[in-house]
Design an enzyme around this catalytic site. Sequence first.
Site, PDB file in Angstrom:
ATOM      1  N   GLN A  17     -27.419 -45.872   1.125  1.00  0.00           N
ATOM      2  CA  GLN A  17     -28.402 -45.501   2.136  1.00  0.00           C
ATOM      3  C   GLN A  17     -27.880 -44.751   3.351  1.00  0.00           C
ATOM      4  O   GLN A  17     -28.473 -43.753   3.753  1.00  0.00           O
ATOM      5  CB  GLN A  17     -29.148 -46.759   2.621  1.00  0.00           C
ATOM      6  CG  GLN A  17     -30.277 -46.438   3.581  1.00  0.00           C
ATOM      7  CD  GLN A  17     -31.062 -47.644   4.041  1.00  0.00           C
ATOM      8  OE1 GLN A  17     -31.811 -47.586   5.000  1.00  0.00           O
ATOM      9  NE2 GLN A  17     -30.914 -48.761   3.345  1.00  0.00           N
ATOM     10  N   GLU A 139     -26.051 -53.259   5.549  1.00  0.00           N
ATOM     11  CA  GLU A 139     -27.055 -53.198   6.617  1.00  0.00           C
ATOM     12  C   GLU A 139     -27.054 -54.429   7.520  1.00  0.00           C
ATOM     13  O   GLU A 139     -26.887 -54.325   8.733  1.00  0.00           O
ATOM     14  CB  GLU A 139     -28.440 -53.011   5.991  1.00  0.00           C
ATOM     15  CG  GLU A 139     -29.604 -53.165   6.942  1.00  0.00           C
ATOM     16  CD  GLU A 139     -29.635 -52.109   8.017  1.00  0.00           C
ATOM     17  OE1 GLU A 139     -29.847 -52.451   9.186  1.00  0.00           O
ATOM     18  OE2 GLU A 139     -29.430 -50.917   7.691  1.00  0.00           O
ATOM     19  N   GLY A 248     -38.820 -53.181  31.841  1.00  0.00           N
ATOM     20  CA  GLY A 248     -39.347 -53.852  33.016  1.00  0.00           C
ATOM     21  C   GLY A 248     -40.833 -54.136  32.950  1.00  0.00           C
ATOM     22  O   GLY A 248     -41.401 -54.654  33.909  1.00  0.00           O
TER      23      GLY A 248
END
Length: 415
Positions: A17, A139, A248
């Site tokens: 991949q 992964e 935030g």
Amino acid sequence: MGKALDGVRILDFTHVQSGPTCTQLLAWLGADVIKVERAGEGDITRGQLRDIPDVDSLYFTMLNHNKRSITVDAKNPKGKAVLEALVKKCDVLVENFAPGALDRMGFTWERIQELNPKMIVASVKGFGPGPYEDCKVYENVAQCAGGAASTTGFDDGPPLVTGAQIGDSGTGLHLALGIVAALYQRKSTGRGQKVLAAMQDGVLNLCRVKLRDQQRLARTGVMHEYPQYPNGKFGDAVPRAGNASGGGQPGWILKCKGWETDPNAYIYFITQAPVWKDICTVIGREEWLTDPRYATPKARLPHLMEIFGEIEAWTKTKNKFDAMDILNEHDIPCGPILSMKEIAEEPSLRKTGTIVEVDHPTRGKYLSVGNPIKMSDSATEVTRSPLLGEHTDEVLAELGYGKDEVAALRAEKVI
């Protein structure tokens, strides 16, 4: 109109991949990508997770669009000669072998430079130089080693990996950018260079806000926007924060109508300060506007979970799409939790080429992701992945091999 990378030829030694993500993106941008595979076997993903017997899997087809495939026995001297001819002809060699594998094949950096001083050699590795550089990485290992897993999930549960392939595909995208930068620099230097993208580094780059939070935590001992505040405890490392926003603007995932039976009947809701008045009006809590506990963003921080509970009482009366329509009228940031089924069926994604339908000679029609990068002067046409060795004769002819030579190589099982 031409493509952005017209004239660039990529020698693709990648598999699975991370590397194929990189080379597929370059192919979408117009590069001629020649995928080198082992005769009779090919990329291991051709046979992984098959849903149709003896047909290339979706895992392979969705990572290898717009490429040409050749088969070569790299251990055979004649096969190695073919690869050396390709090195001389190509601009970039991309590989994601185990550490040292390319050297063992006889293609050290020094040898490649002898064959083609302008060659760019681009590599995906699990780790960069250091104590783990020889380790094999997949992964989920990358997500864990890159800092993502420790900060994903809820505080009362174990670390979690995400379904987004930030280790493999994320690193492949980083490598593609490095390759394009190296091609640009070569215009002024005339030289090739090595480009490395380590999976740990790629994941960390995507987790930079958590490294930001680590430094804030070390300095202050508390982070007011995390759900652990004010009633929980903070340790010395960034904790898992559930569905809290990474910035935030406080956010959370809330239930919508039908959540009891639909696992995706949810919406992400952000209590952005500039639209606080609208939020209070929409959910019918106008009294919050004058209540000192809710009147300012700072005052609201200790009460976030209570606030989201009240907002959820409203979202549970609406399906996620109706809720989104209402909230967007007031510019309140939100987004429905879309399932893969809903995404696959979304007409707008088909129209933009983000989701494409591809016709394959043995698989038939299937859906795939398209190029996420849209360029006004370099439109992407997604073509099917190649059959194993489909372009071997074609590529060898471009290298100067005659039909009899190709036939002899095939008879000797070199190709």
